[in-house]
Motif scaffolding. Structure first.
Motif, mmCIF file in Angstrom:
data_model
loop_
_atom_site.group_PDB
_atom_site.id
_atom_site.type_symbol
_atom_site.label_atom_id
_atom_site.label_comp_id
_atom_site.label_asym_id
_atom_site.label_seq_id
_atom_site.Cartn_x
_atom_site.Cartn_y
_atom_site.Cartn_z
ATOM 1 N N THR A 49 39.452 17.250 57.823
ATOM 2 C CA THR A 49 40.222 18.002 58.819
ATOM 3 C C THR A 49 41.706 17.684 58.699
ATOM 4 N N LYS A 50 42.036 16.660 57.931
ATOM 5 C CA LYS A 50 43.426 16.315 57.650
ATOM 6 C C LYS A 50 43.479 15.654 56.281
ATOM 7 N N VAL A 51 44.641 15.715 55.656
ATOM 8 C CA VAL A 51 44.840 15.070 54.356
ATOM 9 C C VAL A 51 46.081 14.189 54.459
ATOM 10 N N ASP A 52 45.883 12.893 54.276
ATOM 11 C CA ASP A 52 47.001 11.950 54.361
ATOM 12 C C ASP A 52 47.808 11.898 53.068
ATOM 13 N N ALA A 53 47.148 12.144 51.943
ATOM 14 C CA ALA A 53 47.853 12.102 50.659
ATOM 15 C C ALA A 53 47.267 13.145 49.720
ATOM 16 N N LEU A 54 48.155 13.925 49.123
ATOM 17 C CA LEU A 54 47.777 14.886 48.087
ATOM 18 C C LEU A 54 48.413 14.399 46.791
ATOM 19 N N VAL A 55 47.580 14.040 45.825
ATOM 20 C CA VAL A 55 48.056 13.487 44.554
ATOM 21 C C VAL A 55 47.781 14.509 43.457
ATOM 22 N N LEU A 56 48.830 14.961 42.799
ATOM 23 C CA LEU A 56 48.734 16.051 41.827
ATOM 24 C C LEU A 56 48.847 15.484 40.415
ATOM 25 N N CYS A 57 47.725 15.483 39.697
ATOM 26 C CA CYS A 57 47.685 14.875 38.363
ATOM 27 C C CYS A 57 47.218 15.829 37.266
ATOM 28 N N ALA A 58 46.594 16.935 37.624
ATOM 29 C CA ALA A 58 45.910 17.761 36.629
ATOM 30 C C ALA A 58 46.867 18.324 35.578
ATOM 31 N N ARG A 59 46.521 18.115 34.313
ATOM 32 C CA ARG A 59 47.233 18.711 33.184
ATOM 33 C C ARG A 59 46.332 18.599 31.962
ATOM 34 N N HIS A 60 46.595 19.421 30.959
ATOM 35 C CA HIS A 60 45.765 19.441 29.751
ATOM 36 C C HIS A 60 46.617 20.023 28.630
ATOM 37 N N TYR A 61 46.672 19.332 27.513
ATOM 38 C CA TYR A 61 47.516 19.771 26.404
ATOM 39 C C TYR A 61 46.787 20.788 25.534
ATOM 40 N N ARG A 62 47.527 21.787 25.079
ATOM 41 C CA ARG A 62 46.972 22.766 24.140
ATOM 42 C C ARG A 62 47.969 23.015 23.017
ATOM 43 N N SER A 63 47.528 22.787 21.797
ATOM 44 C CA SER A 63 48.392 23.039 20.641
ATOM 45 C C SER A 63 48.578 24.528 20.395
ATOM 46 N N THR A 64 47.584 25.315 20.783
ATOM 47 C CA THR A 64 47.684 26.762 20.612
ATOM 48 C C THR A 64 47.688 27.433 21.980
ATOM 49 N N ARG A 65 48.398 28.524 22.060
ATOM 50 C CA ARG A 65 48.547 29.218 23.340
ATOM 51 C C ARG A 65 47.234 29.868 23.756
ATOM 52 N N ARG A 66 46.899 29.684 25.019
ATOM 53 C CA ARG A 66 45.699 30.307 25.571
ATOM 54 C C ARG A 66 46.058 30.946 26.903
ATOM 55 N N VAL A 67 45.509 32.123 27.153
ATOM 56 C CA VAL A 67 45.760 32.846 28.398
ATOM 57 C C VAL A 67 44.492 32.813 29.246
ATOM 58 N N THR A 68 44.636 32.521 30.531
ATOM 59 C CA THR A 68 43.483 32.452 31.426
ATOM 60 C C THR A 68 42.981 33.855 31.761
ATOM 61 N N ALA A 69 41.829 33.907 32.417
ATOM 62 C CA ALA A 69 41.255 35.193 32.813
ATOM 63 C C ALA A 69 42.147 35.934 33.798
ATOM 64 N N GLU A 70 43.045 35.211 34.467
ATOM 65 C CA GLU A 70 43.962 35.846 35.422
ATOM 66 C C GLU A 70 45.282 36.259 34.777
ATOM 67 N N GLY A 71 45.414 35.982 33.466
ATOM 68 C CA GLY A 71 46.587 36.455 32.743
ATOM 69 C C GLY A 71 47.737 35.481 32.633
ATOM 70 N N PHE A 72 47.522 34.201 32.990
ATOM 71 C CA PHE A 72 48.582 33.202 32.903
ATOM 72 C C PHE A 72 48.358 32.285 31.704
ATOM 73 N N GLU A 73 49.460 31.841 31.101
ATOM 74 C CA GLU A 73 49.348 30.839 30.040
ATOM 75 C C GLU A 73 48.742 29.575 30.635
#
Length: 416
Positions: free
Chosen positions: A79-103
Protein backbone atom coordinates in the motif's frame (compact mmCIF):
# COMPACT_ATOMS: atom_id res chain seq x y z
CA UNK A 1 12.86 -1.01 7.43
CA UNK A 2 9.91 -0.46 5.12
CA UNK A 3 8.95 -1.74 1.69
CA UNK A 4 11.29 -1.70 -1.29
CA UNK A 5 10.67 -2.32 -5.00
CA UNK A 6 13.68 -3.18 -7.19
CA UNK A 7 13.57 -3.34 -10.97
CA UNK A 8 16.19 -5.74 -12.29
CA UNK A 9 16.15 -7.27 -8.82
CA UNK A 10 16.77 -10.92 -9.66
CA UNK A 11 20.44 -10.46 -10.53
CA UNK A 12 23.54 -8.46 -9.67
CA UNK A 13 23.27 -5.27 -7.65
CA UNK A 14 19.47 -5.30 -7.50
CA UNK A 15 19.35 -8.81 -6.07
CA UNK A 16 22.08 -8.08 -3.53
CA UNK A 17 20.34 -4.89 -2.36
CA UNK A 18 17.02 -6.74 -2.02
CA UNK A 19 18.53 -9.57 0.03
CA UNK A 20 20.42 -7.14 2.26
CA UNK A 21 17.20 -5.21 2.85
CA UNK A 22 15.39 -8.42 3.75
CA UNK A 23 18.20 -9.45 6.09
CA UNK A 24 17.78 -6.13 7.90
CA UNK A 25 14.09 -6.80 8.45
CA UNK A 26 12.54 -5.03 5.47
CA UNK A 27 10.14 -6.23 2.80
CA UNK A 28 11.12 -6.37 -0.86
CA UNK A 29 9.50 -7.00 -4.23
CA UNK A 30 11.87 -7.63 -7.12
CA UNK A 31 10.85 -7.31 -10.77
CA UNK A 32 12.42 -9.51 -13.43
CA UNK A 33 11.50 -11.56 -16.47
CA UNK A 34 13.37 -14.81 -15.69
CA UNK A 35 11.21 -17.20 -13.65
CA UNK A 36 14.20 -19.35 -12.65
CA UNK A 37 16.08 -16.33 -11.30
CA UNK A 38 12.94 -15.24 -9.49
CA UNK A 39 12.62 -18.64 -7.84
CA UNK A 40 16.30 -18.56 -6.85
CA UNK A 41 15.79 -15.15 -5.25
CA UNK A 42 12.83 -16.42 -3.23
CA UNK A 43 14.86 -19.44 -2.10
CA UNK A 44 17.69 -17.16 -0.97
CA UNK A 45 15.18 -14.99 0.89
CA UNK A 46 13.70 -18.05 2.60
CA UNK A 47 17.19 -19.07 3.73
CA UNK A 48 17.41 -15.70 5.48
CA UNK A 49 14.09 -16.34 7.24
CA UNK A 50 12.38 -13.72 5.08
CA UNK A 51 10.08 -15.89 2.98
CA UNK A 52 6.99 -13.92 3.99
CA UNK A 53 8.64 -10.59 3.19
CA UNK A 54 10.05 -11.42 -0.25
CA UNK A 55 8.08 -11.14 -3.48
CA UNK A 56 8.92 -11.84 -7.11
CA UNK A 57 7.01 -9.96 -9.81
CA UNK A 58 7.57 -11.50 -13.21
CA UNK A 59 7.43 -8.92 -15.99
CA UNK A 60 9.12 -7.89 -19.21
CA UNK A 61 10.16 -4.33 -18.41
CA UNK A 62 11.22 -3.68 -22.00
CA UNK A 63 7.49 -3.40 -22.71
CA UNK A 64 5.45 -0.50 -21.35
CA UNK A 65 2.52 -2.89 -20.97
CA UNK A 66 4.74 -5.27 -19.00
CA UNK A 67 5.92 -2.46 -16.73
CA UNK A 68 2.36 -1.35 -16.09
CA UNK A 69 1.30 -4.92 -15.35
CA UNK A 70 4.13 -5.13 -12.80
CA UNK A 71 2.91 -1.94 -11.14
CA UNK A 72 -0.60 -3.34 -10.81
CA UNK A 73 0.80 -6.51 -9.22
CA UNK A 74 2.87 -4.42 -6.82
CA UNK A 75 -0.29 -2.57 -5.80
CA UNK A 76 -1.62 -5.91 -4.64
CA UNK A 77 1.48 -6.38 -2.46
CA UNK A 78 2.18 -2.93 -1.02
CA UNK A 79 0.00 0.00 0.00
CA UNK A 80 3.11 2.18 0.16
CA UNK A 81 6.65 2.04 -1.21
CA UNK A 82 9.48 3.44 0.90
CA UNK A 83 12.18 2.89 -1.72
CA UNK A 84 12.09 2.40 -5.47
CA UNK A 85 15.44 1.10 -6.75
CA UNK A 86 15.90 1.20 -10.53
CA UNK A 87 18.53 -1.24 -11.79
CA UNK A 88 17.15 -2.96 -14.89
CA UNK A 89 19.36 -2.84 -18.00
CA UNK A 90 20.60 -5.29 -20.62
CA UNK A 91 23.31 -4.86 -23.24
CA UNK A 92 22.70 -5.63 -26.90
CA UNK A 93 25.42 -5.56 -29.54
CA UNK A 94 22.80 -5.53 -32.28
CA UNK A 95 19.76 -3.29 -32.44
CA UNK A 96 16.47 -4.87 -31.50
CA UNK A 97 13.00 -3.31 -31.57
CA UNK A 98 10.34 -4.36 -29.05
CA UNK A 99 6.80 -5.38 -29.96
CA UNK A 100 5.72 -1.83 -29.05
CA UNK A 101 8.15 -0.31 -31.54
CA UNK A 102 10.89 0.97 -29.21
CA UNK A 103 14.60 0.19 -29.38
CA UNK A 104 15.25 -2.35 -26.62
CA UNK A 105 17.95 -0.53 -24.62
CA UNK A 106 15.95 2.70 -24.71
CA UNK A 107 12.82 0.83 -23.62
CA UNK A 108 14.31 -1.23 -20.80
CA UNK A 109 16.94 1.12 -19.41
CA UNK A 110 15.00 4.38 -19.73
CA UNK A 111 11.29 3.98 -20.51
CA UNK A 112 10.65 1.38 -17.80
CA UNK A 113 12.19 3.74 -15.24
CA UNK A 114 10.06 6.62 -16.49
CA UNK A 115 6.86 4.58 -16.18
CA UNK A 116 7.78 3.16 -12.76
CA UNK A 117 8.74 6.60 -11.43
CA UNK A 118 5.59 8.31 -12.64
CA UNK A 119 2.97 5.62 -12.20
CA UNK A 120 4.09 4.59 -8.72
CA UNK A 121 4.17 8.17 -7.43
CA UNK A 122 1.08 7.65 -5.28
CA UNK A 123 2.64 4.59 -3.61
CA UNK A 124 5.76 6.63 -2.88
CA UNK A 125 3.72 9.49 -1.47
CA UNK A 126 1.93 7.06 0.85
CA UNK A 127 5.29 6.50 2.60
CA UNK A 128 6.71 8.89 5.19
CA UNK A 129 10.09 9.59 3.57
CA UNK A 130 10.34 7.78 0.21
CA UNK A 131 13.43 7.63 -1.96
CA UNK A 132 13.92 6.80 -5.65
CA UNK A 133 17.40 5.46 -6.39
CA UNK A 134 18.50 5.37 -10.01
CA UNK A 135 21.50 3.06 -10.53
CA UNK A 136 23.19 4.02 -13.79
CA UNK A 137 26.36 5.63 -15.14
CA UNK A 138 28.32 8.49 -13.58
CA UNK A 139 25.70 11.20 -12.90
CA UNK A 140 26.23 14.27 -15.03
CA UNK A 141 28.83 12.59 -17.23
CA UNK A 142 28.22 12.49 -20.96
CA UNK A 143 25.94 15.51 -20.92
CA UNK A 144 26.54 15.69 -24.68
CA UNK A 145 25.82 11.97 -25.16
CA UNK A 146 22.19 12.52 -26.11
CA UNK A 147 21.49 12.57 -29.83
CA UNK A 148 18.14 14.33 -29.79
CA UNK A 149 17.61 13.46 -33.44
CA UNK A 150 18.21 9.75 -32.87
CA UNK A 151 17.16 8.73 -29.36
CA UNK A 152 16.63 5.12 -30.40
CA UNK A 153 19.69 4.40 -32.50
CA UNK A 154 17.97 4.17 -35.85
CA UNK A 155 21.08 5.51 -37.58
CA UNK A 156 24.37 3.73 -36.95
CA UNK A 157 23.43 1.76 -33.83
CA UNK A 158 26.24 0.79 -31.45
CA UNK A 159 25.55 -1.09 -28.21
CA UNK A 160 27.88 0.94 -26.00
CA UNK A 161 26.60 4.21 -27.39
CA UNK A 162 23.00 3.10 -26.83
CA UNK A 163 23.85 2.14 -23.25
CA UNK A 164 25.62 5.44 -22.55
CA UNK A 165 22.79 7.47 -24.00
CA UNK A 166 20.12 5.57 -22.06
CA UNK A 167 22.13 6.11 -18.89
CA UNK A 168 22.19 9.84 -19.52
CA UNK A 169 18.44 9.78 -20.17
CA UNK A 170 17.88 8.24 -16.74
CA UNK A 171 19.88 11.14 -15.27
CA UNK A 172 17.53 13.56 -16.97
CA UNK A 173 14.56 11.58 -15.67
CA UNK A 174 15.77 12.06 -12.11
CA UNK A 175 16.44 15.76 -12.68
CA UNK A 176 12.96 16.38 -14.09
CA UNK A 177 11.27 14.22 -11.44
CA UNK A 178 12.91 16.17 -8.62
CA UNK A 179 12.27 19.55 -10.21
CA UNK A 180 8.64 18.87 -11.10
CA UNK A 181 7.91 16.87 -7.92
CA UNK A 182 6.48 13.81 -9.67
CA UNK A 183 6.23 12.45 -6.14
CA UNK A 184 5.49 15.18 -3.61
CA UNK A 185 7.68 13.51 -0.97
CA UNK A 186 10.37 11.47 -2.72
CA UNK A 187 14.05 12.30 -2.80
CA UNK A 188 15.70 11.31 -6.11
CA UNK A 189 19.20 9.88 -6.00
CA UNK A 190 21.39 9.27 -9.06
CA UNK A 191 24.12 6.75 -8.31
CA UNK A 192 27.00 5.16 -10.21
CA UNK A 193 28.21 2.12 -8.26
CA UNK A 194 31.54 1.85 -10.07
CA UNK A 195 32.50 -1.18 -12.14
CA UNK A 196 30.93 -4.07 -10.27
CA UNK A 197 31.42 -7.82 -10.77
CA UNK A 198 27.84 -8.59 -11.76
CA UNK A 199 26.73 -10.93 -14.53
CA UNK A 200 26.95 -7.99 -16.98
CA UNK A 201 23.58 -9.02 -18.39
CA UNK A 202 23.64 -8.79 -22.15
CA UNK A 203 24.12 -10.26 -25.59
CA UNK A 204 27.64 -9.41 -26.74
CA UNK A 205 29.61 -9.72 -29.93
CA UNK A 206 33.04 -11.32 -29.54
CA UNK A 207 35.00 -8.07 -29.26
CA UNK A 208 32.68 -6.57 -26.65
CA UNK A 209 32.57 -9.83 -24.70
CA UNK A 210 36.37 -9.73 -24.40
CA UNK A 211 36.22 -6.14 -23.12
CA UNK A 212 33.60 -7.12 -20.56
CA UNK A 213 35.72 -10.00 -19.27
CA UNK A 214 38.65 -7.63 -18.83
CA UNK A 215 36.43 -5.25 -16.87
CA UNK A 216 35.08 -8.06 -14.73
CA UNK A 217 38.58 -9.10 -13.70
CA UNK A 218 39.20 -5.84 -11.86
CA UNK A 219 35.63 -5.11 -10.80
CA UNK A 220 34.43 -4.51 -7.25
CA UNK A 221 32.63 -7.49 -5.67
CA UNK A 222 28.88 -6.99 -5.47
CA UNK A 223 28.77 -7.25 -1.66
CA UNK A 224 31.26 -4.39 -1.38
CA UNK A 225 29.61 -2.27 -4.06
CA UNK A 226 26.22 -2.25 -2.35
CA UNK A 227 27.52 -0.83 0.95
CA UNK A 228 27.25 2.84 -0.14
CA UNK A 229 23.97 2.04 -1.89
CA UNK A 230 22.43 0.70 1.31
CA UNK A 231 23.75 3.71 3.20
CA UNK A 232 22.06 6.11 0.77
CA UNK A 233 18.81 4.15 0.95
CA UNK A 234 18.80 4.22 4.75
CA UNK A 235 20.01 7.82 5.03
CA UNK A 236 19.08 9.64 1.82
CA UNK A 237 20.09 13.29 1.50
CA UNK A 238 17.40 15.79 2.40
CA UNK A 239 17.63 17.57 -0.96
CA UNK A 240 15.13 16.63 -3.70
CA UNK A 241 18.02 15.61 -6.00
CA UNK A 242 21.44 14.22 -5.15
CA UNK A 243 24.11 12.29 -7.03
CA UNK A 244 26.91 9.89 -6.12
CA UNK A 245 29.89 8.35 -7.88
CA UNK A 246 30.82 5.13 -6.03
CA UNK A 247 29.98 6.68 -2.67
CA UNK A 248 31.40 10.14 -3.43
CA UNK A 249 28.85 12.98 -3.43
CA UNK A 250 28.63 14.94 -6.69
CA UNK A 251 27.61 18.59 -6.92
CA UNK A 252 24.29 18.84 -8.77
CA UNK A 253 24.46 22.64 -9.06
CA UNK A 254 26.30 22.48 -12.38
CA UNK A 255 25.23 22.79 -16.03
CA UNK A 256 25.28 18.98 -16.34
CA UNK A 257 22.17 18.90 -14.15
CA UNK A 258 20.32 21.72 -15.89
CA UNK A 259 16.58 21.15 -16.03
CA UNK A 260 16.21 22.33 -19.65
CA UNK A 261 17.27 19.07 -21.35
CA UNK A 262 15.32 17.13 -18.71
CA UNK A 263 12.13 18.98 -19.58
CA UNK A 264 12.80 18.43 -23.27
CA UNK A 265 13.17 14.70 -22.69
CA UNK A 266 10.01 14.59 -20.60
CA UNK A 267 7.99 16.20 -23.38
CA UNK A 268 9.41 13.79 -25.96
CA UNK A 269 8.73 10.79 -23.72
CA UNK A 270 5.13 11.86 -23.19
CA UNK A 271 4.76 12.10 -26.96
CA UNK A 272 6.22 8.63 -27.47
CA UNK A 273 4.04 7.06 -24.80
CA UNK A 274 0.81 8.73 -25.86
CA UNK A 275 -0.24 5.95 -28.28
CA UNK A 276 0.25 3.45 -25.44
CA UNK A 277 -2.13 5.11 -23.00
CA UNK A 278 -2.89 2.62 -20.25
CA UNK A 279 -6.50 3.64 -20.08
CA UNK A 280 -9.67 1.85 -20.96
CA UNK A 281 -12.91 3.81 -21.30
CA UNK A 282 -14.20 4.83 -17.90
CA UNK A 283 -12.63 5.92 -14.63
CA UNK A 284 -12.48 3.54 -11.70
CA UNK A 285 -12.76 5.09 -8.22
CA UNK A 286 -9.39 3.58 -7.27
CA UNK A 287 -7.61 5.17 -10.24
CA UNK A 288 -9.25 8.52 -9.57
CA UNK A 289 -8.16 8.41 -5.93
CA UNK A 290 -4.59 7.62 -6.96
CA UNK A 291 -4.59 10.52 -9.41
CA UNK A 292 -5.94 12.94 -6.79
CA UNK A 293 -3.23 11.83 -4.36
CA UNK A 294 -0.57 13.01 -6.81
CA UNK A 295 0.50 16.66 -7.31
CA UNK A 296 -1.45 16.83 -10.57
CA UNK A 297 -2.91 20.19 -11.57
CA UNK A 298 -6.66 20.38 -12.09
CA UNK A 299 -8.80 22.70 -14.21
CA UNK A 300 -11.95 23.86 -12.42
CA UNK A 301 -14.88 25.10 -14.51
CA UNK A 302 -17.62 27.25 -12.95
CA UNK A 303 -20.59 29.11 -14.42
CA UNK A 304 -20.40 32.87 -15.06
CA UNK A 305 -23.42 35.15 -14.47
CA UNK A 306 -24.09 35.19 -18.23
CA UNK A 307 -23.96 31.39 -18.40
CA UNK A 308 -20.53 31.18 -20.02
CA UNK A 309 -17.83 28.95 -18.50
CA UNK A 310 -15.01 30.23 -16.30
CA UNK A 311 -11.92 28.05 -15.98
CA UNK A 312 -8.90 28.18 -13.71
CA UNK A 313 -6.07 25.86 -12.73
CA UNK A 314 -5.95 24.79 -9.08
CA UNK A 315 -4.21 22.51 -6.62
CA UNK A 316 -6.45 19.68 -5.43
CA UNK A 317 -6.60 16.92 -2.85
CA UNK A 318 -9.33 14.58 -1.67
CA UNK A 319 -11.25 13.53 1.41
CA UNK A 320 -12.44 10.02 0.68
CA UNK A 321 -13.90 10.38 -2.81
CA UNK A 322 -14.67 14.11 -2.46
CA UNK A 323 -12.43 16.58 -4.29
CA UNK A 324 -11.13 19.52 -2.23
CA UNK A 325 -9.53 22.77 -3.30
CA UNK A 326 -9.07 26.22 -1.77
CA UNK A 327 -10.53 29.40 -3.21
CA UNK A 328 -10.20 33.08 -2.39
CA UNK A 329 -13.59 34.18 -1.11
CA UNK A 330 -13.81 37.28 -3.29
CA UNK A 331 -12.40 35.71 -6.44
CA UNK A 332 -14.40 35.22 -9.61
CA UNK A 333 -14.39 31.47 -8.99
CA UNK A 334 -15.60 31.94 -5.41
CA UNK A 335 -18.39 34.32 -6.44
CA UNK A 336 -19.48 31.97 -9.22
CA UNK A 337 -19.71 29.02 -6.85
CA UNK A 338 -21.76 30.95 -4.29
CA UNK A 339 -24.26 31.93 -6.98
CA UNK A 340 -24.29 28.60 -8.86
CA UNK A 341 -22.55 25.63 -7.17
CA UNK A 342 -22.39 23.48 -10.30
CA UNK A 343 -18.76 22.66 -11.03
CA UNK A 344 -16.50 20.33 -12.97
CA UNK A 345 -12.91 19.38 -12.15
CA UNK A 346 -10.71 18.06 -14.96
CA UNK A 347 -7.52 16.11 -14.22
CA UNK A 348 -4.97 14.83 -16.73
CA UNK A 349 -1.86 12.81 -15.78
CA UNK A 350 1.12 14.73 -17.21
CA UNK A 351 2.76 11.53 -18.45
CA UNK A 352 -0.41 10.43 -20.29
CA UNK A 353 -2.01 13.56 -21.78
CA UNK A 354 -4.57 11.63 -23.81
CA UNK A 355 -6.16 10.30 -20.63
CA UNK A 356 -8.32 12.28 -18.22
CA UNK A 357 -10.94 12.25 -15.51
CA UNK A 358 -13.71 14.86 -15.40
CA UNK A 359 -15.51 15.09 -12.07
CA UNK A 360 -18.92 16.76 -12.23
CA UNK A 361 -20.77 17.70 -9.07
CA UNK A 362 -22.05 20.38 -6.76
CA UNK A 363 -19.67 22.46 -4.69
CA UNK A 364 -20.10 23.11 -0.98
CA UNK A 365 -18.08 26.05 0.38
CA UNK A 366 -16.90 26.37 3.97
CA UNK A 367 -15.28 29.50 5.37
CA UNK A 368 -13.21 27.83 8.09
CA UNK A 369 -10.13 25.81 7.23
CA UNK A 370 -9.29 27.59 3.99
CA UNK A 371 -5.84 28.79 5.06
CA UNK A 372 -4.92 25.37 6.44
CA UNK A 373 -6.00 23.66 3.23
CA UNK A 374 -4.04 26.13 1.11
CA UNK A 375 -0.93 25.39 3.19
CA UNK A 376 -1.45 21.63 2.95
CA UNK A 377 -1.84 21.89 -0.81
CA UNK A 378 1.26 24.07 -1.10
CA UNK A 379 3.28 21.43 0.75
CA UNK A 380 1.86 18.70 -1.49
CA UNK A 381 2.73 20.54 -4.71
CA UNK A 382 5.88 22.47 -3.78
CA UNK A 383 7.24 21.00 -0.56
CA UNK A 384 6.81 24.40 1.16
CA UNK A 385 4.05 26.23 2.98
CA UNK A 386 2.18 28.80 0.94
CA UNK A 387 4.03 31.70 2.60
CA UNK A 388 7.39 30.05 1.89
CA UNK A 389 6.41 29.32 -1.71
CA UNK A 390 4.92 32.75 -2.42
CA UNK A 391 6.68 35.13 -0.05
CA UNK A 392 5.43 38.35 -1.57
CA UNK A 393 1.77 37.30 -1.93
CA UNK A 394 0.66 39.02 1.27
CA UNK A 395 2.48 42.22 0.32
CA UNK A 396 0.79 42.25 -3.09
CA UNK A 397 -2.71 41.25 -2.06
CA UNK A 398 -2.97 41.78 1.70
CA UNK A 399 -4.75 39.20 3.81
CA UNK A 400 -6.93 37.13 1.49
CA UNK A 401 -9.76 35.15 3.06
CA UNK A 402 -9.72 31.56 1.84
CA UNK A 403 -12.54 29.03 1.77
CA UNK A 404 -12.62 25.26 1.38
CA UNK A 405 -14.50 23.94 -1.65
CA UNK A 406 -15.73 20.36 -1.45
CA UNK A 407 -16.98 18.67 -4.61
CA UNK A 408 -18.88 15.43 -4.11
CA UNK A 409 -18.80 13.56 -7.42
CA UNK A 410 -22.19 13.08 -9.03
CA UNK A 411 -20.79 11.90 -12.35
CA UNK A 412 -17.24 11.00 -13.38
CA UNK A 413 -16.34 10.56 -17.03
CA UNK A 414 -13.06 10.03 -18.79
CA UNK A 415 -10.43 7.51 -19.66
CA UNK A 416 -7.78 6.47 -17.14
Amino acid sequence: MGSMVISGGTDGIGRAVALAHLERGGEAAVIGRDAAKGAAFLEAAAALGAAGRAHFVRADLSLVAGTRAAIEEIRGIFTKVDALVLCARHYRSTRRVTAEGFEHTFALYYLSRFVLTHEMADLLDAADAPVVLNVAGVPGAGADAVDWNDLQGERGYHGMRALAQAGRLTDLLGIASAQDRVSAKARYVLLFPGVVATSFSGEYDAATAAEVEALRAGATPVDEAIVPILDVLEHPPAEPLSAFDAGRRIDVDTPAFDVGPARRLHAETVRLLSPLASAEPGVSPAKLRRLLDRPVFATVATVQPDGSPHQSVVWVTRDGDDVLFAVAVGSRKGRNLRRDPRVSVLLTPPEAPYTYAAVHGTAAMRADGGDALRDALAVKYTGMTYAEHNRDAAARHGEVAMAVVRVTPERVVGRL
